[in-house]
Structure formats: C-alpha cells, structure tokens
Scaffold this motif. Structure first.
Motif, PDB file in Angstrom:
ATOM      1  N   ALA A 290       0.831  -1.207   0.000  1.00  0.00           N
ATOM      2  CA  ALA A 290       0.000   0.000   0.000  1.00  0.00           C
ATOM      3  C   ALA A 290       0.864   1.256   0.000  1.00  0.00           C
ATOM      4  CB  ALA A 290      -0.934  -0.013   1.205  1.00  0.00           C
ATOM      5  N   GLU A 291       1.949   1.228   0.769  1.00  0.00           N
ATOM      6  CA  GLU A 291       2.858   2.379   0.801  1.00  0.00           C
ATOM      7  C   GLU A 291       3.541   2.558  -0.551  1.00  0.00           C
ATOM      8  OE1 GLU A 291       6.743   4.058   3.326  1.00  0.00           O
ATOM      9  OE2 GLU A 291       5.924   2.062   3.748  1.00  0.00           O
ATOM     10  N   GLU A 294       1.033   4.107  -2.927  1.00  0.00           N
ATOM     11  CA  GLU A 294       0.842   5.526  -2.617  1.00  0.00           C
ATOM     12  C   GLU A 294       2.017   6.366  -3.124  1.00  0.00           C
ATOM     13  OE1 GLU A 294      -0.147   8.445   1.214  1.00  0.00           O
ATOM     14  OE2 GLU A 294       0.149   6.283   1.502  1.00  0.00           O
ATOM     15  N   ALA A 295       3.227   5.776  -3.091  1.00  0.00           N
ATOM     16  CA  ALA A 295       4.414   6.489  -3.559  1.00  0.00           C
ATOM     17  C   ALA A 295       4.579   6.405  -5.078  1.00  0.00           C
ATOM     18  CB  ALA A 295       5.657   5.929  -2.879  1.00  0.00           C
ATOM     19  N   THR A 318      -7.524   1.278  -3.237  1.00  0.00           N
ATOM     20  CA  THR A 318      -6.285   2.042  -3.044  1.00  0.00           C
ATOM     21  C   THR A 318      -6.466   3.510  -3.441  1.00  0.00           C
ATOM     22  OG1 THR A 318      -5.568   1.462  -5.284  1.00  0.00           O
ATOM     23  CG2 THR A 318      -4.864   0.004  -3.484  1.00  0.00           C
ATOM     24  N   GLY A 319      -7.706   3.885  -3.758  1.00  0.00           N
ATOM     25  CA  GLY A 319      -7.964   5.246  -4.222  1.00  0.00           C
ATOM     26  C   GLY A 319      -7.702   5.433  -5.700  1.00  0.00           C
ATOM     27  N   GLU A 320      -7.372   4.354  -6.400  1.00  0.00           N
ATOM     28  CA  GLU A 320      -7.098   4.413  -7.831  1.00  0.00           C
ATOM     29  C   GLU A 320      -8.294   3.885  -8.618  1.00  0.00           C
ATOM     30  OE1 GLU A 320      -2.527   3.060  -8.115  1.00  0.00           O
ATOM     31  OE2 GLU A 320      -3.846   1.680  -7.049  1.00  0.00           O
ATOM     32  N   ARG A 325      -5.847  -0.643 -11.073  1.00  0.00           N
ATOM     33  CA  ARG A 325      -5.615  -1.776 -10.173  1.00  0.00           C
ATOM     34  C   ARG A 325      -5.578  -3.094 -10.950  1.00  0.00           C
ATOM     35  NH1 ARG A 325     -10.439  -1.213  -6.483  1.00  0.00           N
ATOM     36  NH2 ARG A 325     -11.100   0.616  -7.668  1.00  0.00           N
TER      37      ARG A 325
END
Length: 392
Positions: A290-291, A294-295, A318-320, A325
C-alpha cells in the motif's frame, strides 16, 4: 461461419477504463469487438450474460511458488510432478490466473524438499504441460549459494525458461536478520536448527567478488535464453544499482521504499506480493504494498504463495481507478514478461478473460483461455444464439 463467444452486460475493464454494460466478442483465440451491449448479440455462437459482474483479462502471475507446496505438501511427502502441476494449474485458473510463471527454487534445501533435481523435475512437468487449462511457464529462481546456474543451464537444453531471478537468502542481507533467518527456516520450512545454522554460515561467507561472478553467470544465462532477469529482496539503492548493472529488468520484493524508488528511477519494473496488499502489510515488516502504491513505485503484483490474493488485490480500494488496479495484475506483468498479446481487453488481444463476482469475496464464475472455456462456476449464464454476422 466463424463461431463467436460473446460476454455481455458486464463491467468490462479495459486498460484505460471501464465499459459499463459492456460486451466482449471473441472469435477463435482473439478478441474481435468491445462495445456497449446495447445491440443484438453477435450471433452464431455462445452468449454469456455477465449480469453486472466484472469482466477483466486473465491474471498474469510472474512469481508464484504454490506448485512446490503441491509437490511436497509435507517434508518428505513428495507427489508426482505432473499431478502437482495439474492441481496447481486448476487452482490458479479457478482464481483467474491464466498465465502462470511457476517460481521454482533452484537451491539445495533437502530438509524441506527443495533441491536442484526437484526443481528440474517440476520444470520438466511445466514444459510438458500435460492436462493443463492455463498457460504455464518456468521462472527459475537461482540461489547464489548453490550450483543453481549450472543446473538451469543444463535444463535449458530441454525446457524453455521464461523468467530468471537471482536469490541470496542470507542473514543480514535482504529480508532476514540472523533471528528471522533461523525462524523462517526452522519454523516455516521445518529445517533442523543445525542445518539452518550451517546454511547461515555458508551463505554469509561468500565474498563480494564471488557473489558478482555468480550473478554474472545467472545474468548471462538469462540473456542466452532471452528471459527477463529479476533481482530479489533489494534492500537499498546499491542493491538495485548492482543488479541493474548486471542487466536486471525487474526488482522483486524491494524491502525499502528507497530501493523501490531507485528501481523505478533506473527503469526496472517493481514487483511485490499481492498477499502484502490484501493482508495490509508485509509478513516480515518490510515495505508495504500500500505504501509503495501511494508512492507511485509499484508496477506489478504477483501471487507469491497465495493465488487467491492475486484475484482479490484489484478489489482492494487504493484510491485508484479499477482499471489501474487491474492493470497491475494483467497488462503490466504481461509487458514486463514480453507478452504484449495478452493481459488486456483490446481488439486483437488473446482472449484470456475472466468473469468475476467481486462480492462478498472475489470469485471467478467464468474463465476463457485463448478463447476456450476453462472454468465455469456460479450464476453467469450462457445460451446459444442464432447465426448473425458481427457488425450488423
């Protein structure tokens, strides 16, 4: 007249977005049409009503070692390699994996069934591909501490090796410190304590020059068979740079965000395990998927040890967009592996397709491999349609 298969009334995931109430028409092994399902059926074949479910490309798994568990479900209890392949193949297709790179560990670890000869036996079974539904391929994982390169070199006379990775599991290098190295091999892999201690001493004694010579040999092997080369467990920028200098195109399981960022900067594809994302973090307290997402430094997810997680991963929020995804388990690994004909719902692409009911847990109800039905479960219904030319 050409026989068509049409999947309609689904949420069709293309590389760039989702076609709501969409349809995909397949002729032979290829996708020939993608649009909304507003018109009449193509005709002359089978119509599958997806009924609002997600229609996506078959998953492409660059690293899954689950065949080893089927081959040796317990220490000392080995099965037939062909049976192990057939079982693993069906489990993977049931979870949407239509192209599988079986990650075979070429290392001498007889206490848990891993040895050079067993890896070669499994590779030969994959090459024969008897009684399989999906496209099964060999990912040779070369442990630098053992005679892995020589074993794989010999094997290439009879087996196509499609992906090569460099491993060096040793305390203080990569994901293991001394305590976690012993815990992994003793508790997770059932080694005797003295065997784990001997392996730690032997592997830790390799000097940099010897290590580089062994990496060179594995890299040359990958070039000779025209397979991508992957690093494994990169911990820092220097690890990534070393493997990039050896020609690596992939960084598998970067341990830190710094390593992942350096891999991206150098043009390496980054690959991490889907279980990391699904369970909410690394099993070994390393970089979380997840990190990395996000990066903006995670390109591909693989099953690692759990195919069901690869199917679940695109449905983790993941907000995408969903297409982004899905690309991480379909188009992106296809491109990394040099398979541009699959992993995408596009006209002309190979018709590896899955119909997925995402709730309450992602479940494959239909799977097509190269246009042929491989799995049918659940409620997605199919009917025969009267002949009608495509495009009318």
């Amino acid at each position: 007249m050409t026989e068509f298969t049409e999947i309609r009334n689904g949420r069709v995931v293309t590389p760039s977005g989702v076609v709501e109430n969409g349809r995909v028409v397949v002729a032979g092994e290829r996708i020939v049409r993608i649009d909304r399902a507003d018109g009449v059926a193509a005709g002359g074949g089978t119509v599958i009503d997806a009924d609002g479910r997600v229609v996506m490309p078959g998953l492409i798994d660059l690293h899954g070692d689950d065949i080893e568990g089927q081959f040796a479900p317990r220490s000392g209890a080995e099965t037939d390699p062909t049976t192990a392949l057939a079982t693993t193949d069906r489990m993977n297709v049931l979870h949407g994996v239509t192209t599988k790179f079986h990650a075979l560990a070429f290392e001498e670890a007889p206490d848990d069934g891993r040895c050079l000869e067993n890896a070669a036996r499994l590779a030969r079974a994959v090459e024969r591909g008897a009684d399989t539904l999906g496209d099964n391929r060999v990912h040779a994982r070369c442990e630098l501490a053992d005679a892995s390169a020589a074993a794989v070199e010999e094997l290439t006379a009879e087996v196509d090796v499609d992906l090569v990775s460099v491993m060096h599991h040793t305390p203080g290098d990569g994901q293991y410190d001394a305590e976690s190295f012993e815990r992994h091999y003793v508790e997770d892999r059932n080694w005797p304590v003295d065997a784990a201690e001997a392996a730690a001493e032997e592997r830790g004694g390799m000097d940099d020059a010897s290590r580089n010579r062994r990496i060179d040999r594995v890299a040359e092997l990958a070039r000779r068979v025209d397979a991508p080369l992957a690093s494994h467990d990169d911990e820092c920028r220097a690890d990534v740079e070393t493997m990039a200098d050896h020609g690596a195109a992939i960084s598998e399981y970067p341990i830190t965000l710094d390593a992942a960022r350096r891999a991206k900067a150098l043009g390496l594809a980054t690959v991490m395990g889907a279980p990391n994302l699904v369970r909410g973090g690394s099993l070994w307290d390393n970089l979380s998927a997840a990190e990395a997402i996000e990066a903006g430094v995670l390109d591909v997810l693989c099953s690692d040890y759990h195919p069901a997680s690869l199917l679940a991963a695109p449905f983790v929020d993941t907000g995408e967009p969903l297409s982004t995804r899905v690309n991480r388990v379909t188009r992106n690994p296809a491109d990394v592996a040099g398979l541009p004909d699959r992993g995408r719902i596009e006209v002309g692409a190979r018709a590896d397709l899955v119909v997925v009911d995402p709730s309450p847990t992602p479940t494959v109800e239909r799977a097509l491999v190269a246009g042929a039905e491989a799995i049918r479960t659940g409620d997605a219904t199919a009917t025969r349609s009267a002949p009608r030319p495509v495009g009318r």
